[in-house]
Every structure is written in C-alpha cells, then in structure tokens.
Design a protein around this motif. Structure first.
Motif, PDB file in Angstrom:
ATOM      1  N   GLU A   3     -43.869  36.359   1.775  1.00 24.97           N
ATOM      2  CA  GLU A   3     -42.428  36.556   1.827  1.00 24.97           C
ATOM      3  C   GLU A   3     -41.947  36.632   3.268  1.00 24.97           C
ATOM      4  O   GLU A   3     -40.951  36.033   3.641  1.00 24.97           O
ATOM      5  N   LYS A   4     -42.676  37.363   4.111  1.00 29.83           N
ATOM      6  CA  LYS A   4     -42.295  37.492   5.510  1.00 29.83           C
ATOM      7  C   LYS A   4     -42.317  36.134   6.207  1.00 29.83           C
ATOM      8  O   LYS A   4     -41.447  35.795   6.996  1.00 29.83           O
ATOM      9  N   TYR A  10     -37.358  30.316   7.433  1.00 35.10           N
ATOM     10  CA  TYR A  10     -35.963  30.071   7.081  1.00 35.10           C
ATOM     11  C   TYR A  10     -35.048  30.460   8.239  1.00 35.10           C
ATOM     12  O   TYR A  10     -34.120  29.738   8.597  1.00 35.10           O
ATOM     13  N   LYS A  11     -35.339  31.601   8.837  1.00 37.56           N
ATOM     14  CA  LYS A  11     -34.541  32.081   9.958  1.00 37.56           C
ATOM     15  C   LYS A  11     -34.578  31.099  11.120  1.00 37.56           C
ATOM     16  O   LYS A  11     -33.555  30.775  11.719  1.00 37.56           O
ATOM     17  N   LYS A  12     -35.748  30.556  11.441  1.00 35.65           N
ATOM     18  CA  LYS A  12     -35.875  29.617  12.542  1.00 35.65           C
ATOM     19  C   LYS A  12     -35.136  28.324  12.244  1.00 35.65           C
ATOM     20  O   LYS A  12     -34.487  27.737  13.107  1.00 35.65           O
ATOM     21  N   SER A  13     -35.228  27.885  10.982  1.00 35.43           N
ATOM     22  CA  SER A  13     -34.580  26.639  10.590  1.00 35.43           C
ATOM     23  C   SER A  13     -33.066  26.737  10.727  1.00 35.43           C
ATOM     24  O   SER A  13     -32.411  25.860  11.283  1.00 35.43           O
ATOM     25  N   VAL A  14     -32.495  27.851  10.217  1.00 33.16           N
ATOM     26  CA  VAL A  14     -31.048  28.008  10.291  1.00 33.16           C
ATOM     27  C   VAL A  14     -30.596  28.198  11.727  1.00 33.16           C
ATOM     28  O   VAL A  14     -29.546  27.703  12.138  1.00 33.16           O
ATOM     29  N   ASN A 185     -35.950  40.683   7.872  1.00 28.20           N
ATOM     30  CA  ASN A 185     -36.613  40.871   6.574  1.00 28.20           C
ATOM     31  C   ASN A 185     -36.193  42.173   5.908  1.00 28.20           C
ATOM     32  O   ASN A 185     -35.933  42.226   4.699  1.00 28.20           O
ATOM     33  N   ARG A 186     -36.135  43.251   6.686  1.00 22.45           N
ATOM     34  CA  ARG A 186     -35.728  44.544   6.119  1.00 22.45           C
ATOM     35  C   ARG A 186     -34.244  44.539   5.752  1.00 22.45           C
ATOM     36  O   ARG A 186     -33.830  45.165   4.773  1.00 22.45           O
ATOM     37  N   LYS A 187     -33.446  43.827   6.519  1.00 22.38           N
ATOM     38  CA  LYS A 187     -32.021  43.734   6.189  1.00 22.38           C
ATOM     39  C   LYS A 187     -31.816  43.027   4.848  1.00 22.38           C
ATOM     40  O   LYS A 187     -30.859  43.334   4.125  1.00 22.38           O
ATOM     41  N   VAL A 188     -32.680  42.085   4.516  1.00 23.05           N
ATOM     42  CA  VAL A 188     -32.602  41.436   3.204  1.00 23.05           C
ATOM     43  C   VAL A 188     -32.722  42.487   2.097  1.00 23.05           C
ATOM     44  O   VAL A 188     -31.952  42.494   1.132  1.00 23.05           O
TER      45      VAL A 188
END
Length: 334
Positions: A3-4, A10-14, A185-188
């Motif tokens: 998951e991490k 995903y974060k890098k892609s966006v 990740n924690r904010k999710v």
C-alpha cells in the motif's frame, strides 16, 4: 508495504503532471449553502435517543470531568465506570458537590489505572473509553498495546466538531491531537476516518478541504500544499467513497464563502467545506484551542480508527466540551 509503495508511486506520478493540470474556474459553491445547516446541538442530541452505553473513564478527579459524567448519566447518554483511586474520586465529588449515584467505581492504584481501562476494552465491557487527568500521550500509548485489541487496519486520528455561529453550520476538523506531522500515506487514513465520521453523523454531501497556509502549490517551502493537491487527485480513484476533496485552502476560505469569493477561490468545496484536514498537529491544536478557549465556543472531539471511540479532551477543557465529546463518541459507537 505494498500500500505504501502504490501511494508513493501515485504521488510521484501526479506530482510530475502538476504543471499540466487544468485550471478551469467554477462559481463558488455557496449556492447550495443551506444543505449543511446542521447545528451542533441537533447533531449531538441524537445520542440521547440511543440506548445508554457503558463508558470507562480513567482518573476522573477534576470538576469538569465529574460534572460531564454526571450530565451524561442524567441525560441517559452513558453509564460511567470510574477507574482510579476511589478515595480521591469520592473526595473530589464531595468537594464539588457532584453526586456519584449510578456510577461504578473501580478502585485502582495510579500505576494500574490505564491497564485496567485496557482490560475493559479487551473484554468488551465498555463501548467508549475516556481520559480524565491523564496525559493524552501516556493514555494512547498504553491503550495501543496489541494485547488490548483496539487497533484496526487504520491509524488512530482525532476528529473534532465545531459550529460556525453565523450559519449554525457544523464542520469537522482532523487531526488536532494524535498525528504530529503526518505524511501523505497517513493523511489518507486521516481523511478516510473523518469521512466515515461525517457519514455516521448524517452529513449529506461531504466536502473535504485540505488546509495549508496558501491556496497554490509552493515547493519546496510548503510541502503541505502538494499533499493537498495530491489528495484531491487521489480522491478521484473512489478510495473515500462519495465525497469531494479539494485543496489547498487556507482556513478562512475553506469555511467562509464570502472570503473565498473575495480571494477568487473557486470550486465545489471553497467556503462550504464540512471537513477540514490540517497539515500537522500544531495547526489543529491552535485552531481547536482558539475556538474553545479564545472564542468560548462549544466543541467536541473523539479519537477514531480503533475498535471503539476514545475521548481525549484537554485537561483544561470545560465540562460542556467534555460532555459534548461523550455525546459525539456515543453517536460513533452506535
């Protein structure tokens, strides 16, 4: 770990595509402002219509906690189980002229009271657990011991509820008490917990504002702005269910449609959010205490994400804030 990794990719892609995003403006979302006209009392009084639940309370030695517990029993909200030194509890209650009738007292030594609360949780004897004159850090640290089984697949996070006086509209805020400097990740998890709370208390159209100091992405100086933008994109995957997530917003234009309009901030959430997610614990703590201490407004708070609600009011909170937090937790425990 998987998951991490997926969230990181995903974060890098966006992030790479940030400068290519569409900057279309929409009208401010205040045309349907009346959809969220919930006042704090209307929401929390629902708890009084539900069956009473047993609630473990650790170290209830102060007047605010004891008065809140008396009120919760009188109004059929909860049956308090007091964990601590019985002599001290009775002395304080007598000093403050507060009746303990109907409450159960578990005489417990100082070094054992947190463990005793954990045992109540493990055995399923209570539906809510609350702290009195105990530090939040120590309280949470003991309860998170795996042997008590309070953990779930999510992290714990604190959700508070406030009312905007001019409109009697409530909003939720997270996290002012548990997560110090959460990464993406924690904010999710924090967003997911807050959205679940909003659904349980009956907010019809959930609008989440990711807070930062400014409304545009500013790197590297303000990483919270990028997290806010990325969370907006991540929400489109459907991970949080039916809700709208937008950001970054400063606090004022997240909750006030006129200020959003004045600053030219547009979108479906601008000025009408009913959940605000703060970037760190300092921001949340200052907002929380500014509202309850400086402005003397009602508020309620509870820790969610575990097997049961955990009430962790500030030791300086007044009895009303503590009582409203008990009502809030009961709604989530039902």
């Amino acid at each position: 770990m998987q998951e991490k990794t997926s969230l990181y990719m995903y974060k890098k892609s966006v992030s790479r595509n940030y400068k290519k995003r569409n900057n279309k403006k929409r009208n401010p979302g205040n045309s349907k402002y009346n959809e969220d006209l919930f006042d704090l009392q209307t929401v929390l009084q629902k708890a009084q219509k539900l069956p009473k639940v047993r609630m473990a309370v650790v170290a209830p030695y102060d007047i605010a906690t004891l008065r809140a517990l008396r009120e919760s029993l009188n109004r059929d909200v909860a049956i308090p189980v007091l964990i601590g030194h019985e002599g001290t509890i009775r002395d304080r209650a007598k000093e403050y002229d507060i009746s303990l009738e109907g409450m159960e007292i578990i005489n417990t030594a100082l070094e054992e009271q947190l463990e005793k609360a954990g045992e109540f949780i493990k055995e399923g004897d209570v539906k809510i657990v609350m702290k009195g004159m105990v530090g939040t850090g120590d309280f949470i640290h003991v309860l998170l011991d795996p042997k008590y089984g309070i953990r779930t697949g999510r992290i714990l996070s604190h959700v508070s509820m406030f009312e905007i006086p001019e409109t009697r509209r409530i909003f939720l805020m997270s996290d002012a008490a548990i997560n110090i400097l959460p990464n993406f990740n924690r904010k999710v998890h924090i967003v997911a917990n807050a959205v679940e709370v909003a659904r349980k208390i009956g907010i019809p159209k959930i609008k989440v504002a990711m807070l930062a100091a400014v409304e545009k992405v500013r790197l590297p100086a303000m990483p919270a702005t990028l997290d806010a933008f990325l969370m907006k994109k991540f929400a489109t995957t459907g991970y949080f269910g039916e809700c709208i997530v937008e950001g970054p917003f400063a606090f004022d234009n997240a909750i006030d449609p006129e200020r959003a309009k004045t600053k030219g901030i547009y979108g479906r959430v601008a000025g009408v959010s009913n959940i605000v997610i703060v970037p760190n614990i300092e921001t949340g703590n200052v907002i929380y205490k500014s509202i309850t201490c400086l402005h003397k407004m009602d508020g309620a708070g509870v820790v969610v994400g575990g097997r049961m609600p955990i009430v962790v009011p500030s030791r300086s909170d007044n009895w009303r804030t503590k009582f409203l937090s008990i009502e809030f937790s009961k709604l989530l425990a039902s």
